[in-house]
Design a protein around this motif. Structure first.
Motif, mmCIF file in Angstrom:
data_model
loop_
_atom_site.group_PDB
_atom_site.id
_atom_site.type_symbol
_atom_site.label_atom_id
_atom_site.label_comp_id
_atom_site.label_asym_id
_atom_site.label_seq_id
_atom_site.Cartn_x
_atom_site.Cartn_y
_atom_site.Cartn_z
ATOM 1 N N LEU A 103 13.118 11.984 12.222
ATOM 2 C CA LEU A 103 13.177 12.590 13.543
ATOM 3 C C LEU A 103 14.029 11.742 14.482
ATOM 4 N N ALA A 104 13.893 10.426 14.400
ATOM 5 C CA ALA A 104 14.709 9.540 15.236
ATOM 6 C C ALA A 104 16.192 9.783 14.994
ATOM 7 N N ALA A 105 16.572 9.862 13.720
ATOM 8 C CA ALA A 105 17.982 10.092 13.398
ATOM 9 C C ALA A 105 18.459 11.437 13.918
ATOM 10 N N ARG A 106 17.639 12.461 13.765
ATOM 11 C CA ARG A 106 18.051 13.793 14.206
ATOM 12 C C ARG A 106 18.067 13.913 15.731
ATOM 13 N N MET A 107 17.358 13.045 16.411
ATOM 14 C CA MET A 107 17.394 13.029 17.869
ATOM 15 C C MET A 107 18.577 12.233 18.412
ATOM 16 N N GLY A 108 19.328 11.605 17.534
ATOM 17 C CA GLY A 108 20.525 10.897 17.970
ATOM 18 C C GLY A 108 20.452 9.395 17.929
ATOM 19 N N ALA A 109 19.359 8.813 17.432
ATOM 20 C CA ALA A 109 19.291 7.359 17.318
ATOM 21 C C ALA A 109 20.381 6.850 16.382
ATOM 22 N N ASP A 110 20.929 5.702 16.706
ATOM 23 C CA ASP A 110 21.908 5.049 15.835
ATOM 24 C C ASP A 110 21.231 4.281 14.715
ATOM 25 N N VAL A 111 19.987 3.851 14.974
ATOM 26 C CA VAL A 111 19.317 2.892 14.106
ATOM 27 C C VAL A 111 17.864 3.298 13.904
ATOM 28 N N MET A 112 17.384 3.129 12.660
ATOM 29 C CA MET A 112 15.970 3.330 12.344
ATOM 30 C C MET A 112 15.351 1.953 12.101
ATOM 31 N N GLU A 113 14.221 1.689 12.769
ATOM 32 C CA GLU A 113 13.674 0.328 12.778
ATOM 33 C C GLU A 113 12.338 0.253 12.051
ATOM 34 N N PRO A 114 12.313 -0.397 10.871
ATOM 35 C CA PRO A 114 11.043 -0.606 10.173
ATOM 36 C C PRO A 114 10.526 -2.033 10.332
ATOM 37 N N ASP A 115 9.215 -2.168 10.389
ATOM 38 C CA ASP A 115 8.563 -3.463 10.221
ATOM 39 C C ASP A 115 8.185 -3.583 8.748
ATOM 40 N N LEU A 116 8.428 -4.742 8.156
ATOM 41 C CA LEU A 116 8.210 -4.900 6.722
ATOM 42 C C LEU A 116 7.067 -5.861 6.437
ATOM 43 N N VAL A 117 6.135 -5.414 5.582
ATOM 44 C CA VAL A 117 5.055 -6.237 5.058
ATOM 45 C C VAL A 117 5.014 -6.033 3.547
ATOM 46 N N ALA A 118 4.215 -6.831 2.853
ATOM 47 C CA ALA A 118 4.214 -6.801 1.390
ATOM 48 C C ALA A 118 2.890 -6.288 0.838
ATOM 49 N N THR A 119 2.983 -5.563 -0.279
ATOM 50 C CA THR A 119 1.801 -5.127 -1.014
ATOM 51 C C THR A 119 1.370 -6.221 -1.987
ATOM 52 N N LYS A 120 0.251 -5.995 -2.636
ATOM 53 C CA LYS A 120 -0.279 -6.957 -3.605
ATOM 54 C C LYS A 120 0.723 -7.233 -4.716
ATOM 55 N N ASP A 121 1.488 -6.209 -5.097
ATOM 56 C CA ASP A 121 2.476 -6.377 -6.157
ATOM 57 C C ASP A 121 3.875 -6.664 -5.615
ATOM 58 N N GLY A 122 3.948 -7.123 -4.366
ATOM 59 C CA GLY A 122 5.200 -7.643 -3.838
ATOM 60 C C GLY A 122 6.223 -6.626 -3.389
ATOM 61 N N VAL A 123 5.814 -5.407 -3.130
ATOM 62 C CA VAL A 123 6.736 -4.366 -2.675
ATOM 63 C C VAL A 123 6.764 -4.349 -1.149
ATOM 64 N N LEU A 124 7.956 -4.260 -0.577
ATOM 65 C CA LEU A 124 8.090 -4.184 0.873
ATOM 66 C C LEU A 124 7.798 -2.760 1.338
ATOM 67 N N VAL A 125 6.851 -2.639 2.260
ATOM 68 C CA VAL A 125 6.495 -1.333 2.813
ATOM 69 C C VAL A 125 6.601 -1.395 4.333
ATOM 70 N N CYS A 126 6.681 -0.225 4.942
ATOM 71 C CA CYS A 126 6.925 -0.109 6.376
ATOM 72 C C CYS A 126 5.605 0.099 7.108
ATOM 73 N N ARG A 127 5.113 -0.963 7.713
ATOM 74 C CA ARG A 127 3.897 -0.932 8.517
ATOM 75 C C ARG A 127 4.082 -1.904 9.671
ATOM 76 N N HIS A 128 3.434 -1.600 10.791
ATOM 77 C CA HIS A 128 3.519 -2.469 11.961
ATOM 78 C C HIS A 128 2.886 -3.830 11.687
ATOM 79 N N GLU A 129 1.813 -3.848 10.924
ATOM 80 C CA GLU A 129 1.098 -5.076 10.593
ATOM 81 C C GLU A 129 0.609 -4.985 9.148
ATOM 82 N N PRO A 130 0.316 -6.142 8.519
ATOM 83 C CA PRO A 130 -0.306 -6.076 7.190
ATOM 84 C C PRO A 130 -1.715 -5.496 7.248
ATOM 85 N N GLU A 131 -2.369 -5.551 8.405
ATOM 86 C CA GLU A 131 -3.673 -4.905 8.566
ATOM 87 C C GLU A 131 -3.430 -3.437 8.864
#
Length: 385
Positions: free
Chosen positions: A76-104
């Motif tokens: 939706l951000a991209a379709r509204m005209g944003a230049d950039v999409m901003e993810p926060d990155l945290v890690a899962t138990k198996d080391g995969v980067l996922v997009c969440r504001h906090e690990p909690e």
């Protein structure tokens, strides 16, 4: 709650089918400012050359309209005209980067309603603060994918709660795939602005973020000086480490209006945020970063009565050091606005968010993090009139 979307949003009707969701079409009755074709983010005018068009960063996607850090929100951000999409990155138990504001994730997913994960709730010390909840490092990616996202601040964004339970927690790789697809479809190069969240904490629990982030960028051919990528962090040492490890993308040192980076707190020495924001500190930041991301109150502070004051020297000081300035976070709801930019008494209602952003853009900032990207696109157009 009174409606507050019609005047500013200008978009309606979402596709919510998996795996990608949130594509919106412009409303026939709305006035939509067409985005200018995106350009790669670069240094500010203070480093030489003409000043670039300010970037609109979709903060956690279009988090003012969809639950944050979901593919629906990013799209939706991209379709509204944003230049950039901003993810926060945290890690899962198996080391995969996922997009969440906090690990909690108790406040951003339905994990608390899942009896199979009841025994995962526990208390940890996160950056010196005791927090109880459910943690991404205690779930594998497969387990995390069974959860569904929900609105983080429902008391302010009640309308977003209608999307609770519809969207998965995305991986960083899924966001990069979305970026590639939408860049082709929209015929403009979209950028991503990943933030490494709590890197000192993640390294201490054996799930360092830096190596995985760098490997992922290399795999997608995005570890280049001209790549549509900016890497950001509130800590200093992990950005310096990423540079030493070979990160070539643009880098942003995030700042706060108070306190100090947690990596300096943890080792007992190092600069505070106020010291980093001073002219000498900014020259030091320029040795490893291309820009700063300050709290917007560091750019234009508020007076004691909550009204917007006069600009500080931070933008000029940063430009003199060759750094761009991307302040955070611009939100349209009254509760987040200066007192003199509010409309009415209802805190969740939209106030004069466009006017606030025009004021900051005319103060010389090089981009802004916005929860409602369409508002920022409009403000950018008006600021240049």
């Amino acid at each position: 709650m009174p409606t507050r979307r019609a005047a500013l949003a200008g978009f309606a009707g979402a596709v919510v089918s998996a795996p990608l969701a949130g594509a919106l079409a412009p409303s026939a009755s709305a006035t939509v400012v067409a985005p200018v074709p995106a350009q790669a983010p670069g240094r500010a005018a203070g480093a030489g050359g003409s000043r670039r068009r300010p970037l609109v960063v979709g903060h956690r996607g279009a988090s003012g309209y969809r639950p944050e850090h979901t593919l629906a929100s990013y799209e939706l951000a991209a379709r509204m005209g944003a230049d950039v999409m901003e993810p926060d990155l945290v890690a899962t138990k198996d080391g995969v980067l996922v997009c969440r504001h906090e690990p909690e994730i108790g406040g951003t997913t339905d994990v608390a309603d899942r009896p199979e994960f009841a025994d995962r709730r526990r208390t940890v010390v996160l950056d010196g603060v005791t927090v109880t909840g459910w943690w991404t490092q205690d779930l594998t990616l497969a387990e995390l994918k069974t959860l569904r996202a929900k609105e983080r601040i429902p008391q302010v964004r009640q309308e977003n709660t209608m999307y609770d339970g519809l969207f998965e927690v995305p991986t960083f790789v899924e966001l990069l795939e979305l970026r590639r697809r939408l860049s082709r479809e929209l015929d403009r190069e979209l950028a991503v602005y990943p933030e490494t969240k709590h890197p000192t904490y993640h390294r201490a629990i054996g799930l360092p973020l830096e190596e995985t982030l760098l490997a992922t960028l290399r795999r997608y051919g995005l570890n280049r000086a001209d790549a549509p990528v900016l890497v950001q962090s509130f800590e200093v040492s992990n950005l310096e480490s990423l540079r030493r490890m070979g990160l070539r993308t643009r880098v942003t040192q995030l700042l706060s209006a108070s306190g100090a980076p947690y990596d300096t707190v943890a080792r007992g020495s190092g600069p505070t945020y106020a010291e980093l924001a001073a002219p000498a500190g900014l020259r030091g930041v320029a040795r490893y970063a291309d820009g700063i991301g300050p709290d917007k109150s560091q750019v234009i502070p508020r007076r004691a009565d909550g009204t917007l004051g006069t600009p500080s020297t931070l933008v000029d000081d940063a430009h003199a050091a060759g750094l761009f300035v991307h302040p955070y976070t611009f939100r349209a709801e009254n509760t987040f606005l200066p007192a003199d930019y509010r409309r009415g008494d209802a805190l969740p209602d939209f106030g004069r968010g466009v006017d606030e952003q025009v004021t900051f853009l005319r103060a010389g900032i090089d981009g802004l993090f916005a929860d409602q990207p369409d508002v920022a696109v409009l403000a950018r157009a008006l600021a240049t009139v």
